[in-house]
Scaffold this motif. Structure first.
Motif, short mmCIF file in Angstrom:
data_model
loop_
_atom_site.label_atom_id
_atom_site.label_comp_id
_atom_site.label_asym_id
_atom_site.label_seq_id
_atom_site.Cartn_x
_atom_site.Cartn_y
_atom_site.Cartn_z
N GLY A 118 0.72 -1.21 -0.03
CA GLY A 118 0.02 -0.01 0.10
C GLY A 118 0.95 1.21 -0.15
N PHE A 119 1.88 1.33 0.63
CA PHE A 119 2.88 2.35 0.95
C PHE A 119 3.36 2.74 -0.53
N ILE A 120 3.79 1.71 -1.19
CA ILE A 120 4.43 1.80 -2.56
C ILE A 120 3.61 2.36 -3.53
N THR A 121 2.25 1.59 -3.34
CA THR A 121 1.26 2.28 -4.30
C THR A 121 1.01 3.49 -4.15
N GLY A 122 0.69 4.03 -2.96
CA GLY A 122 0.63 5.47 -2.56
C GLY A 122 1.51 6.27 -3.01
N SER A 123 2.82 5.98 -3.18
CA SER A 123 3.96 6.73 -3.42
C SER A 123 4.04 7.31 -5.08
N LEU A 124 2.95 6.64 -5.81
CA LEU A 124 2.84 7.07 -7.17
C LEU A 124 2.73 8.10 -7.29
N GLY A 125 1.61 8.82 -6.54
CA GLY A 125 1.31 10.03 -6.33
C GLY A 125 2.52 11.16 -6.28
N VAL A 126 3.35 10.69 -5.39
CA VAL A 126 4.79 11.50 -5.27
C VAL A 126 5.52 11.49 -6.65
N VAL A 127 5.75 10.44 -7.32
CA VAL A 127 6.41 10.39 -8.39
C VAL A 127 5.99 10.58 -9.65
N TRP A 128 4.75 11.01 -9.74
CA TRP A 128 3.83 11.42 -10.83
C TRP A 128 4.72 12.18 -11.74
N PRO A 129 5.01 11.91 -12.98
CA PRO A 129 6.31 12.64 -13.69
C PRO A 129 5.75 14.04 -14.13
N TRP A 130 4.39 14.22 -14.27
CA TRP A 130 3.78 15.49 -14.93
C TRP A 130 3.48 16.20 -13.71
N LYS A 131 4.66 17.17 -13.57
CA LYS A 131 4.18 18.07 -12.19
C LYS A 131 5.09 19.43 -12.54
N LYS A 132 4.87 20.34 -11.94
CA LYS A 132 5.48 21.58 -11.81
C LYS A 132 6.00 22.02 -10.42
N GLU A 133 7.44 22.47 -10.42
CA GLU A 133 7.79 22.48 -8.84
C GLU A 133 7.22 23.91 -8.47
N ILE A 134 7.12 23.96 -7.10
CA ILE A 134 6.55 25.01 -6.49
C ILE A 134 7.66 25.40 -5.59
N PHE A 135 8.36 26.66 -5.74
CA PHE A 135 9.31 26.94 -4.80
C PHE A 135 8.92 27.83 -3.63
N SER A 136 9.63 27.92 -2.79
CA SER A 136 9.33 28.65 -1.40
C SER A 136 9.57 29.99 -1.87
N MET A 137 8.84 31.14 -1.36
CA MET A 137 8.82 32.58 -1.67
C MET A 137 8.80 33.33 -0.30
N ASN A 138 9.38 34.35 -0.04
CA ASN A 138 9.15 35.30 1.25
C ASN A 138 7.97 36.08 0.81
N THR A 139 7.68 37.01 2.03
CA THR A 139 6.50 37.94 2.02
C THR A 139 6.48 38.78 0.97
N ALA A 140 7.53 38.95 0.41
CA ALA A 140 7.77 39.99 -0.70
C ALA A 140 7.31 39.33 -2.08
#
Length: 339
Positions: A262-284
């Motif tokens: 089950g853990f391994i199956t659920g990890s497919l959501g994390v390694v889904w290839p088609w995704k965009k990175e969201i980077f950390s931003m400050n308050t500005a």
């Protein structure tokens, strides 16, 4: 635990598997435990870690080093850990570059490998009772739920760093739960697996060059202390979790395997290839960077691929190749250990 006799080629392949585990542990979303599970040495790995107990300490501090080494299945652990260490300064750095420049293609290969792992593990599992199916569903839900959590912020508190070490080591001992991704959620991925590792690597290079100027750099020294505390937490977590897993395998083998699938199956959501990175931003609204000038990853935004693009089909082809890699590993395991 009786130690199996290993040929030179067996020892070589153990180092290779250790390199694969180390690489997988460093990549966010991929679990090194999957490598151990699919490659057929997961239970020996857990049983060996279980031997790091009070008796082992008595042998070690009593000066009975040979007995200690044999008791903990030292040959096996040293080869696996050697591969892990080598990966962090060789293959892992290559993957850092590949993920930075070709993320979708790399994730495609990993997605295929995870998918292949699920297929081959499930194929050999023959205890599909109603209870175990429910456990499987629970493990899948935990894996998917983990991928949807919002990450925390960077925290250099040493007690928290120690906790990060204990928790993140789950990627090595629990297939499907990525220790690297857990560090992202805890907010300390860059600090612990990028900045501190690079600081250690730079220190080793400087020592070889007989340069000790880093000793007077407070930022550099803080990173080395953070890495030491993180490694200590990882060791404590590795030993304690291995004892728990050893107990569950002994008393609830089928249920434990169902949860792991089950853990391994659920990890497919994390390694889904088609995704965009969201980077950390400050308050500005400005993107935050680490000490090396890299933008700090916060999470991913997933999307459905465009099948009219050639890049999409290249990614799918790499996923198929990833699946075939697992097939070859599985085939090798069957030949080396015929039923």
């Amino acid at each position: 635990m009786q130690q199996p006799t290993r040929t030179l080629s067996d020892k070589f392949y153990l180092v290779i598997k250790g390199i694969a585990m180390g690489t997988a542990n460093k990549v966010p979303g991929v679990s090194g435990g999957v490598v151990a599970y699919v490659a057929g040495f997961y239970e020996e790995f857990i049983q060996s870690l279980q031997r790091l107990n009070l008796k082992a300490l008595k042998l070690l501090f009593g000066g009975r080093f040979k007995s200690f080494y044999e008791y903990i299945n030292g040959k096996f652990l040293v080869l696996i850990l050697l591969g892990e260490v080598l990966s962090y300064f060789t293959v892992s750095k290559v993957f850092d570059v590949l993920i930075k420049n070709h993320p979708i293609l790399v994730w495609g290969a990993f997605f295929g490998m995870i998918l292949g792992s699920i297929y081959y593990i499930s194929r050999d599992y023959d205890a599909w009772t109603r209870k175990n199916i429910m456990i499987l569903a629970l493990g899948t839900a935990i894996g998917i739920g983990t991928s949807l959590l919002d990450p925390a912020t960077d925290n250099t508190n040493l007690f928290f760093v120690f906790f990060c070490g204990m928790v993140s080591i789950s990627g090595m001992t629990l297939p499907g739960l990525s220790g690297s991704f857990i560090l992202i959620l805890l907010g300390n991925y860059v600090l612990l697996l990028v900045d501190s590792i690079n600081a250690f690597f730079d220190t080793m290079v400087a020592v070889v060059q007989w340069d000790f100027s880093w000793w007077n750099d407070p930022v550099h020294m803080d990173l080395l202390v953070i890495l030491a505390v993180f490694l200590l937490g990882s060791i404590v977590g590795l030993v304690s979790l291995s004892h728990l897993l050893g107990w569950t395998f002994k008393h609830y083998r089928n249920e434990t395997n169902a949860m792991i699938i089950g853990f391994i199956t659920g990890s497919l959501g994390v390694v889904w290839p088609w995704k965009k990175e969201i980077f950390s931003m400050n308050t500005a609204g400005e993107l935050l960077q680490d000490a090396q000038g890299n933008y700090i990853l916060e999470n991913y935004s997933r999307y459905w691929p465009d099948f009219t693009l050639g890049h999409t089909w290249i990614t799918i082809s790499l996923a198929v190749i990833g699946f075939l890699i697992v097939y070859l590993i599985d085939k090798y395991g069957q030949q080396a250990n015929p039923a």
